[in-house]
Design an enzyme around this catalytic site. Structure first.
Site, short mmCIF file in Angstrom:
data_model
loop_
_atom_site.label_atom_id
_atom_site.label_comp_id
_atom_site.label_asym_id
_atom_site.label_seq_id
_atom_site.Cartn_x
_atom_site.Cartn_y
_atom_site.Cartn_z
N GLU A 258 -33.45 70.79 25.71
CA GLU A 258 -34.54 70.19 26.51
C GLU A 258 -33.97 69.43 27.71
OE1 GLU A 258 -37.47 71.05 25.98
OE2 GLU A 258 -37.17 71.97 24.01
N GLU B 195 -35.56 79.97 29.54
CA GLU B 195 -35.31 79.47 28.18
C GLU B 195 -33.92 79.89 27.69
OE1 GLU B 195 -37.03 77.48 26.27
OE2 GLU B 195 -38.67 77.24 27.70
#
Length: 530
Positions: free
Chosen positions: A289, A353
């Site tokens: 993250e 991602e």
């Protein structure tokens, strides 16, 4: 004569003007009442200042200006001087003059988000108007228009070519290099714009989660706080990490989710804390993250979306202009939107991602985490989805890679991550690989399930998976802080029970390793892994 006024929170541009004051003179402490007269003075305003200087003639007599209500009264004296500006001084004897707070324009990404629906509406109206105009044209006018277009087709093609060159030059001037991987990317919005938008977004999230935030004294909050600060400390040689103040907010929610805003606001749900098995998995998840934030993925994704939306407006206008009926135009618009998502938005999101998985694993390696736990986490998530009956969709329909593909990608990156970890002078890892432990545990679980089907529920013993939510149902907050879970790497054939080191002790091992300073070489910068 000089009249200074103190004004708070004001911005002025340079100007030159004359102010005419019709002043009513009043009696003050035995002073005789003077008759009213006018003062003409030029105004000189610097660009950004807290003072406004009113200059008048130096021969003017001292005056007391009085007003009614809550305004101030001033004395104008030709004898007193300011330290920096010689001349008369204004002595204040009342309230300060206040101005309204400055109004700032909203960030460019927010303006684009607000205008995005309006752009589609305008494209639909334009296309529909073109269609109705064409239908209303007589046949001879249509033929003349077709002939005009045919005759000037090269001029129109040249105009379209010039427009494409302009667009290409615009895009080339907005290319940027990714701060960690060195990948060339398109950025239409600056980092400053997204920092402003992130501040507004974080305020909205704080209001939304106001009643769900876990107190800072909660052990779960302390766990996440230590992990994030340790990641930031060990990766401070990256400017995008050291320049951000990282703050943690733990949200009481069963959702398995976590995200980090570009301004360093970390939001993690307690469902994610229940899904990870140890501090190493938590470090890898938070590193993923944080990688999104330091790589500026939100600005990059918005830039691509902006370009795709502008091109889609041209196609949308053509759809509404060509389709003979509104129902067909609506169907064409729906198909165009889905194709845009499947061909551009979702593949690009999966690419970001995957890049965050790669960089997050490297951040965790520099923080001396056991990077071998990364692939295991996604195996756990796959098993969890199967046990809970979560619906699975093909990867090409999702914005994220599948759990299996994420496991495969991280597993390929483990050798390079281990080399990076070793170069950062981290403590040695346990000899037992958690990936092997998990694979054997799953195999035991499957064999036990088959045995249970053959002999009934009494003939099967319950297996224990040390790295899955089945064996650690209460997750990180209980398993690590209460020190009552299984060992990280027990033997598959026998259950070994004992205390699990707490997060504080786990971090204390890596805290003894000096963090890299900016520009130093002992701890290498994260490099691109192809």
């Amino acid at each position: 004569m000089l009249l200074p006024f103190f004004i708070k929170n004001s911005r002025f541009c340079s100007l030159s003007a004359h102010l005419t004051l019709n002043v009513q003179v009043c009696k003050q402490a035995g002073r005789p009442v003077k008759k009213a007269h006018s003062v003409s003075c030029p105004i000189s305003c610097p660009r950004t200042t807290d003072w406004v200087h009113f200059r008048a003639t130096p021969r003017a007599p001292p005056l007391w200006f009085c007003s009614n209500g809550r305004t101030a009264c001033f004395q104008i004296s030709p004898k007193t001087t300011l330290p920096l500006h010689p001349g008369p001084v204004l002595a204040q004897c009342g309230h300060l003059f206040h101005t309204s707070a400055p109004v700032r324009a909203p960030p460019a990404p927010l303006i684009w988000l607000l205008l995005k629906p309006l752009q589609k509406i305008m494209a639909i109206i334009l296309g529909r108007s073109i269609r109705k105009w064409w239908v209303a044209l007589p046949a001879n006018r249509r033929q003349l228009l077709r002939e005009w277009v045919r005759q000037r087709r090269w001029h129109l093609a040249a105009g379209a070519g010039v427009a494409m060159v302009i667009v290409a030059l615009f895009l080339l001037t907005h290319l940027d290099e990714s701060p960690v991987t060195g990948r060339t990317r398109l950025l239409l919005f600056s980092r400053e714009n997204y920092m402003e938008l992130a501040a507004m977004t974080s305020e909205a999230y704080m209001e939304e989660f106001a009643e769900l935030l876990v107190p800072v004294t909660d052990p779960r909050h302390q766990v996440v706080e230590q992990v994030v600060q340790h990641l930031a400390q060990r990766n401070k040689d990256i400017p995008e990490v050291s320049e951000v103040t990282w703050s943690i907010h733990v949200v009481q929610s069963p959702d398995v989710n976590a995200f980090v805003l570009p301004n360093g606001k970390v939001f993690i749900f307690t469902g994610m804390l229940d899904a990870v098995a140890d501090v190493h998995q938590l470090t890898i998840v938070l590193g993923h993250e944080m990688a999104h934030a330091l790589l500026g993925h939100s600005a990059e994704q918005a830039s691509l979306s902006h370009v795709v939306d502008l091109l889609s407006l041209i196609l949308l206008t053509a759809i509404w202009a060509v389709c003979p009926r509104d129902s067909l135009a609506l169907l064409g618009q729906w198909v165009q939107g889905k194709l845009s998502q499947l061909m551009f938005s979702r593949p690009f999101s999966r690419k970001l991602e995957a890049e965050a998985d790669q960089v997050g694993l490297q951040l965790a390696a520099k923080a001396c985490a056991d990077v071998r736990a990364g692939p295991v986490f996604w195996q756990q998530m796959e098993v969890r989805d199967q046990l809970t009956g979560e619906p699975t969709f093909p990867e090409w329909l999702s914005t994220h890679p599948s759990h299996r593909n994420r496991f495969a990608q991280l597993d390929r990156l483990i050798p390079q991550a281990l080399e990076l970890r070793e170069s950062c002078v981290c403590p040695a890892l346990p000899p037992i690989d958690p990936r092997v432990v998990f694979s054997k545990s799953v195999r035991v679980l499957l064999e036990n399930a088959k045995h249970q089907e053959r002999e009934g529920p009494e003939g099967a013993r319950e297996p224990r998976l040390p790295h899955s939510p089945v064996s650690l149902p209460t997750g990180l907050s209980t398993a690590l802080l209460t020190q009552s879970a299984l060992l990280h790497y027990p033997n598959v054939d026998q259950e070994i029970k004992g205390p699990v080191p707490s997060v504080a002790s786990a971090l204390a091992v890596t805290a003894s390793v000096p963090a890299p300073a900016e520009g130093e070489g002992p701890h290498p910068m994260v490099q691109s892994i192809s």
